[in-house]
Design an enzyme around this catalytic site. Structure first.
Site: not given
Ligand code: NAD
Length: 247
Positions: A60, A138, A151
């Protein structure tokens, strides 16, 4: 069948919140384009969903790849109605210790990519007479977590960029909203937290609800925002954090 006849793109759709969103909107009738760097898991999820699902390998942070993704999605499914900008990466580091390339990568994946996705997809939403954009920000974009310099900055940027989108495109029939998760039980968090004994329990204590959320609980709110149930909601940044930012 809130999403019957609708076409959705979800970035970071191979895992966690994105995968839960893909499953949810697909079950409610949408055609889903899953975009992710993780080819194996992305392909497996598209195969699991079957008809009305496809996967594309996309970084992305690459604006041209998002242009191609938008064109491919419209070609495969006839248009685009929903864009869920959800891919993200974390990064720990205090300012003096953070390499410039680390800062740039975190901002590129978490913030620049949201702009690239919207830039590529908005013309397709307009062609359908409107649509919905949901961005995963987030709780770290609403307050600051210790040591998550880049972040925190990127996610705060996502929130105000979302407001900007909402204002600019309301008259195009396009709504734009952000979800702001607290700790969620997905690899981006657990890969670090579970590596240190006792750290999960410490984090859980900080959350008023006393636990991490499950990815389906974030996806449910993202799906609401993507649906006509949220027809008057735009420019919102909704905490889905078990009360973390209510402190
Ligand atoms: P996750 O690790 O399960 O999923 C993240 C996905 O993003 C993975 O499949 C990864 O391969 C993909 N990804 C990473 N970099 C990428 C790139 N450059 N291009 C395409 N795909 C890419 O984690 P998640 O918790 O499902 O994360 C989803 C979103 O939620 C993120 O934006 C994360 O910052 C946000 N978030 C997560 C949390 C948490 O505690 N898990 C809290 C707040 C926000």
């Amino acid at each position: 069948m809130r999403f019957g006849g609708r076409v959705a793109i979800v970035t970071g759709g191979a895992s966690g919140i994105g995968a839960a969103f893909a499953r949810r909107v697909h079950a409610e009738g949408a055609a889903v384009m899953i975009a992710d760097l993780d080819v194996e898991r992305g392909q497996a999820l598209a195969a699991e969903l079957g008809e009305r699902a496809a996967f594309r390998s996309v970084d992305v942070a690459d604006a041209a790849a998002l242009e191609t993704l938008a064109a491919d999605t419209a070609a495969a499914f006839g248009g685009i109605d929903i864009l869920y900008n959800n891919a993200g990466i974390g990064c720990y580091g205090l300012t003096p210790d953070l390499a410039i390339d680390q800062w740039r990568r975190v901002v590129a994946v978490n913030l620049d990519a949201v702009f690239y996705g919207c830039r590529a997809v908005i013309p397709y939403l307009k062609a359908r007479g409107g649509g919905a954009i949901v961005n995963t920000a987030s709780a770290s974009g609403l307050h600051a977590d210790y040591g998550f310099t880049a972040y925190n900055a990127a996610k705060a940027g996502v929130i105000n960029y979302t407001r900007s989108l909402a204002i600019d495109h309301a008259r195009d029939g396009i709504r734009a909203n952000a979800v702001c998760p607290g700790p969620v039980d997905t690899p981006i968090l657990t890969s670090g937290v579970d590596a240190i004994p006792g750290l999960r329990a410490q984090w859980e204590q900080v959350v008023p609800a006393g636990r991490f959320a499950q990815p389906e609980e974030i996806a449910a709110v993202a799906a609401f925002l993507a649906s006509d149930d949220a027809s008057a909601v735009t420019g919102a940044a909704i905490p889905v954090d078990g009360g973390l930012t209510a402190h």
